[in-house]
Design an enzyme around this catalytic site. Structure first.
Site, mmCIF file in Angstrom:
data_model
loop_
_atom_site.group_PDB
_atom_site.id
_atom_site.type_symbol
_atom_site.label_atom_id
_atom_site.label_comp_id
_atom_site.label_asym_id
_atom_site.label_seq_id
_atom_site.Cartn_x
_atom_site.Cartn_y
_atom_site.Cartn_z
ATOM 1 N N CYS A 71 0.898 -1.155 0.127
ATOM 2 C CA CYS A 71 -0.005 0.016 0.225
ATOM 3 C C CYS A 71 0.837 1.109 0.060
ATOM 4 O O CYS A 71 1.968 1.236 0.681
ATOM 5 C CB CYS A 71 -1.040 -0.145 1.226
ATOM 6 S SG CYS A 71 -1.170 1.605 1.860
ATOM 7 N N GLU A 72 0.730 2.075 -0.837
ATOM 8 C CA GLU A 72 1.533 3.313 -1.015
ATOM 9 C C GLU A 72 1.287 4.313 0.094
ATOM 10 O O GLU A 72 2.120 5.389 0.332
ATOM 11 C CB GLU A 72 1.191 3.930 -2.503
ATOM 12 C CG GLU A 72 -0.047 4.751 -2.444
ATOM 13 C CD GLU A 72 -0.078 5.494 -3.880
ATOM 14 O OE1 GLU A 72 0.710 4.829 -4.965
ATOM 15 O OE2 GLU A 72 -1.124 6.265 -3.944
ATOM 16 N N HIS A 73 0.316 4.114 0.761
ATOM 17 C CA HIS A 73 0.002 5.325 2.006
ATOM 18 C C HIS A 73 0.777 4.526 3.146
ATOM 19 O O HIS A 73 1.178 5.589 3.977
ATOM 20 C CB HIS A 73 -1.596 5.223 2.290
ATOM 21 C CG HIS A 73 -2.263 5.798 1.144
ATOM 22 N ND1 HIS A 73 -3.393 5.059 0.915
ATOM 23 C CD2 HIS A 73 -2.178 6.626 0.333
ATOM 24 C CE1 HIS A 73 -3.967 5.640 -0.215
ATOM 25 N NE2 HIS A 73 -3.237 6.506 -0.507
ATOM 26 N N HIS A 74 0.840 3.566 3.499
ATOM 27 C CA HIS A 74 1.587 3.056 4.842
ATOM 28 C C HIS A 74 2.926 2.069 4.506
ATOM 29 O O HIS A 74 3.519 1.830 5.372
ATOM 30 C CB HIS A 74 0.563 2.057 5.470
ATOM 31 C CG HIS A 74 -0.516 2.917 5.921
ATOM 32 N ND1 HIS A 74 -1.670 3.003 5.321
ATOM 33 C CD2 HIS A 74 -0.773 3.942 6.860
ATOM 34 C CE1 HIS A 74 -2.500 3.888 5.720
ATOM 35 N NE2 HIS A 74 -2.098 4.218 6.720
ATOM 36 N N GLN A 112 -4.934 -0.233 -4.617
ATOM 37 C CA GLN A 112 -5.787 -1.704 -4.835
ATOM 38 C C GLN A 112 -6.632 -1.189 -6.576
ATOM 39 O O GLN A 112 -6.512 -1.771 -7.411
ATOM 40 C CB GLN A 112 -6.804 -2.377 -4.263
ATOM 41 C CG GLN A 112 -7.166 -3.613 -4.613
ATOM 42 C CD GLN A 112 -7.826 -4.267 -3.589
ATOM 43 O OE1 GLN A 112 -7.581 -4.704 -2.683
ATOM 44 N NE2 GLN A 112 -9.147 -5.111 -4.082
ATOM 45 N N HIS A 140 -6.077 -6.035 3.503
ATOM 46 C CA HIS A 140 -5.143 -4.754 3.689
ATOM 47 C C HIS A 140 -4.519 -4.944 4.934
ATOM 48 O O HIS A 140 -5.096 -4.439 6.134
ATOM 49 C CB HIS A 140 -5.798 -3.375 3.328
ATOM 50 C CG HIS A 140 -5.894 -3.222 1.906
ATOM 51 N ND1 HIS A 140 -5.221 -2.486 1.046
ATOM 52 C CD2 HIS A 140 -6.884 -4.139 1.004
ATOM 53 C CE1 HIS A 140 -5.830 -2.510 -0.254
ATOM 54 N NE2 HIS A 140 -6.684 -3.571 -0.013
ATOM 55 N N CYS A 142 -2.427 -2.699 6.488
ATOM 56 C CA CYS A 142 -2.530 -1.474 6.950
ATOM 57 C C CYS A 142 -3.693 -1.074 7.661
ATOM 58 O O CYS A 142 -3.804 -0.197 8.446
ATOM 59 C CB CYS A 142 -2.224 -0.232 5.818
ATOM 60 S SG CYS A 142 -3.620 -0.233 4.542
HETATM 61 ZN ZN ZN Z 1 -2.561 1.414 3.606
#
Ligand code: ZN
Length: 198
Positions: A71-74, A112, A140, A142
């Site tokens: 995941c690119e956010h976390h 995703q 996920h 995250c």
């Molecule tokens: Zn994430």
């Protein structure tokens, strides 16, 4: 990169010189490079001579392709199953190449929804089929590891192009065929944001 990882360990309150962590920066760098190796992959090399001209225009389905992404956010993993279908009009992709194609887009920092679209769009560009459908079912970490409540850590996303978008019967046929082994877990509508960004 290893200096940065050592610094990160210090910031987290660790002692990067203790025995268990001494080679960690080396291992993390190696792991991250592999997990993001999709950036360097060339789609045409991956599909290398595996596009075939055929006189076949029935639906081709490849189900239950395992994928692992970040995941690119976390920078935490999300992973699950990918299902791909297309209706050829003159050209097909060698079946073994579809999982390779999924890996190219999974081994990047992703969300995703984008990964789902990229797989579908690439197949559309390469063989110009009558339609393409891609469904991703992802868990996920995250969300589950951080204890994010009220949000399910499981998300289903889909991309429907051409006949799968325009023709309800084609779309239903695809979903029926997938349900065969996916245990009824596949749904026809995207679950919305696969990961909340904060
Ligand atoms: Zn994430």
């Amino acid at each position: 990169m290893q200096d940065l990882i050592r610094q990160l360990l210090v910031e987290l309150g660790e002692d990067p010189t203790r025995e268990g962590l001494q080679r960690t920066p080396h291992r993390v760098e190696k792991a991250l490079k592999f997990l993001t190796s999709g950036y360097d992959a060339n789609i045409d090399d991956v599909l290398n001579n595996a596009l075939f001209t055929v006189d076949y225009n029935e639906m081709v389905i490849v189900k239950d392709i395992d994928f692992y992404s970040l995941c690119e956010h976390h920078l935490l993993p999300f992973f699950g199953k990918c299902h791909v279908a297309y209706i050829p009009q003159g050209q097909v992709i060698g079946l073994s190449k579809i999982p390779r194609l999924v890996d190219v887009f999974a081994r990047r920092l992703q969300v995703q929804e984008r990964m789902t679209n990229q797989i579908a769009e690439t197949i559309r560009q390469k063989i110009d089929p009558l339609g393409v459908a891609v469904v991703l079912e992802g868990t996920h970490l995250c969300m589950s590891m951080r204890g994010v409540e009220k949000q399910n850590s499981f998300a289903v996303t889909s991309a429907m192009l051409g006949a799968f978008r325009d023709n309800v019967r084609t779309r239903m046929e695809f979903l029926e065929l997938m349900r065969g082994r996916a245990g009824g877990s596949v749904v026809s509508n995207p679950a919305g944001l696969a990961c909340i960004a904060d």
